[in-house]
Design an enzyme around this catalytic site. Structure first.
Site, PDB file in Angstrom:
ATOM      1  N   GLY B  10      14.301 -33.656 -10.750  1.00 14.03           N
ATOM      2  CA  GLY B  10      15.241 -32.871 -11.557  1.00 14.03           C
ATOM      3  C   GLY B  10      15.444 -31.516 -10.909  1.00 14.03           C
ATOM      4  O   GLY B  10      14.482 -30.823 -10.594  1.00 14.03           O
ATOM      5  N   LYS B 204       7.730 -29.409 -29.466  1.00 16.25           N
ATOM      6  CA  LYS B 204       6.711 -28.438 -29.040  1.00 16.25           C
ATOM      7  C   LYS B 204       5.552 -28.394 -30.046  1.00 16.25           C
ATOM      8  O   LYS B 204       4.383 -28.314 -29.665  1.00 16.25           O
ATOM      9  CB  LYS B 204       7.342 -27.056 -28.883  1.00 16.25           C
TER      10      LYS B 204
END
Lengths: 327, 327
Positions: B10, B204
């Site tokens: 990426g 998260k």
């Protein structure tokens, strides 16, 4: 089951905090270390004063009786002053004990020598408790920021002065009245010089400098201004301008060396230190890649400081297989 | 001199940040690792788009060409979505590479499996960059708080929503206008659902839960409320009452399990999260001995996130003699 044998030097607030944490967290300690943690001796000044604390505890006023204890593994020092603390910890390290200290005054003077000695004797020195109470600032700097070069540190390192400044602002108290309140609440001592003239914060700064930059500035070149000249009028004036006076220790790495300044500083609301109130401490760390990170928390007190000591105890044994496996 | 061979999967903002840090910090990396760090390949979706970035860099759209690179040591993943990231990292670990990820979505789904797999193959998984950008919260929880049992975590985990709430308060903007501003500044995407409905913060939270409590709550039982219903009128009303609305992720360990709530919460000035403004993130950690510690800093962005990844790279090799000696 084998045990880790710990001695505590000094049995004031912090020393007692260490004792209480070890006493009440045995199960957790045993699961972390794979063995029990035993307090085998406590060095005090006045035996009679502590005689009733725990009848099973070995208490002595003679360091020789501590250092000659068989199988001593760790010496935790929570005393004041450079001596005899430094000499005691040197002896402990030479007996291959891990040393852990909360004594910023001694460590600012002799930290590098103790670390060097420990390296030579294959042991460790923990000093997380010397700066920022329970805030894990030393370990963060030593272990978590590696690629980042720290080029600046700014901190509120003394809870007493921050408490006084907070009360002066919030309640319009004079310095003298705010100090009296701090003394009444046990945040300041009868002789407050150490806090209000910035000596306490100064020694913490020197330790931070050593951690971040590998050296301390020449002490003569460090600006150290306390908070005794701050007036409620000045504070109220600044409040109207939406800025605040905070007692800030600042360390900056420059081409010429380390610039170290401790003084009352006017900060805007965009600075995290602006918001730190009462006895809290906070430290802003500036890394060349990550930017600014701020750590805040209880900067002093029985359990936060003792917590830092026990975390150091864990780190001292972190290289042992038991701890690495459970990490 | 031997080298550490790194591949990046990426090449968006974070991937490029990693590349740039490695490129511009070679001297520091070499002194930390005792060897050079080399980027041996980058996986992209569209080769043409990146063709001019660095002519000497090996860029491919075929993962097989990455994973079959000789002497590959580390795979850094900065992609989006569960797949193919998960499969790629599994393959990397099975080839005994260290894996480092910034992909919270994937890691919330498959973190435990990857960590288990890495354990079996004698390698590591770094995931500091998945939560809180450059704030070293994962390492603080994993390495610095051992004796302390964390019983509660509260955080502002999404910079975009915090920026929107800040602008709504400071400038009286509507949610729509504040969002448009965030999009204009590159803080929010064209489709802002992921941020404003709380999905980003949710993942998260799940990662933090895993770190603190060793498990995640049942996702169905997690309250997740975004910020789309917050109005500037409500915000102004609270401002008059000296409290603020913050979008807070809260995890609490209870006898019944883990209580996980993400929603707009009204907080007083005594809460450190009250003061966190704009795109900053902050996390308050409550330990049973130390009390509350708060970490704040840049929660996103090219260099803070990439900084966390490179710090993970250092930790992956921290057990090697070179790093231990220099620590």
């Amino acid at each position: 089951m084998s045990a880790i044998h710990v001695a505590i030097l000094g049995f004031g607030t912090v020393g007692k905090g260490v004792y209480e944490i070890i006493r009440t967290n045995q199960e957790r300690l045993t699961s972390l270390f794979g063995k029990e943690v035993k307090i085998v001796g406590v060095l005090v000044k006045n035996i009679e004063k502590h005689a009733d604390y725990d009848k099973k505890l070995f208490i002595t006023d003679n360091f020789e009786e501590i250092i000659s204890l068989p199988n001593l593994d760790v010496v935790i020092e929570a005393m004041v002053g450079v001596e005899p603390s430094y000499t005691y910890l040197k002896q402990a390290i030479e007996k291959r004990c891990h040393a852990i200290t909360a004594n910023k005054f001694m460590f600012a003077h002799h930290g590098p020598e103790l670390l060097e000695l420990a390296k030579n004797f294959g042991t460790t020195v923990g000093y997380e408790a010397t700066v920022g109470g329970g805030i894990p600032i030393i370990q963060t700097l030593n272990k978590l920021l590696n690629i980042n070069q720290v080029f600046k540190i700014e901190g509120i390192l003394n809870g007493t002065t921050n408490f006084i400044l907070t009360k002066m602002r919030e309640e319009g108290l004079s310095f003298t009245d705010a100090l009296a309140l701090a003394q009444q609440l046990g945040y300041a001592e009868a002789d407050p010089t150490n806090d209000v003239e910035g000596f306490d914060a100064f020694y913490k700064m020197m330790i931070l400098s050593q951690v971040c930059f590998g050296e301390q500035p020449d002490w003569k070149n460090v600006t150290r201004v306390g908070i005794t000249e701050v007036t409620p009028e000045k504070i109220q004036q600044y409040e109207k301008e939406n800025v605040r006076i905070k007692h800030i220790a600042s360390l900056t790495k420059t081409d010429e060396g380390i610039e170290a300044v401790l003084k009352p500083v006017v900060v805007p609301p965009t600075d995290p230190l602006y918001h730190i109130e009462g006895v809290e401490n906070a430290i802003s760390v500036y890394g060349h890649i990550v930017g600014r990170i701020c750590l805040s928390g209880p900067g002093a007190g029985m359990f936060p400081t003792a917590s830092a000591i026990i975390e150091d105890l864990v780190h001292a044994y972190a290289k042992s297989p038991a701890i690495v496996t459970s990490a």
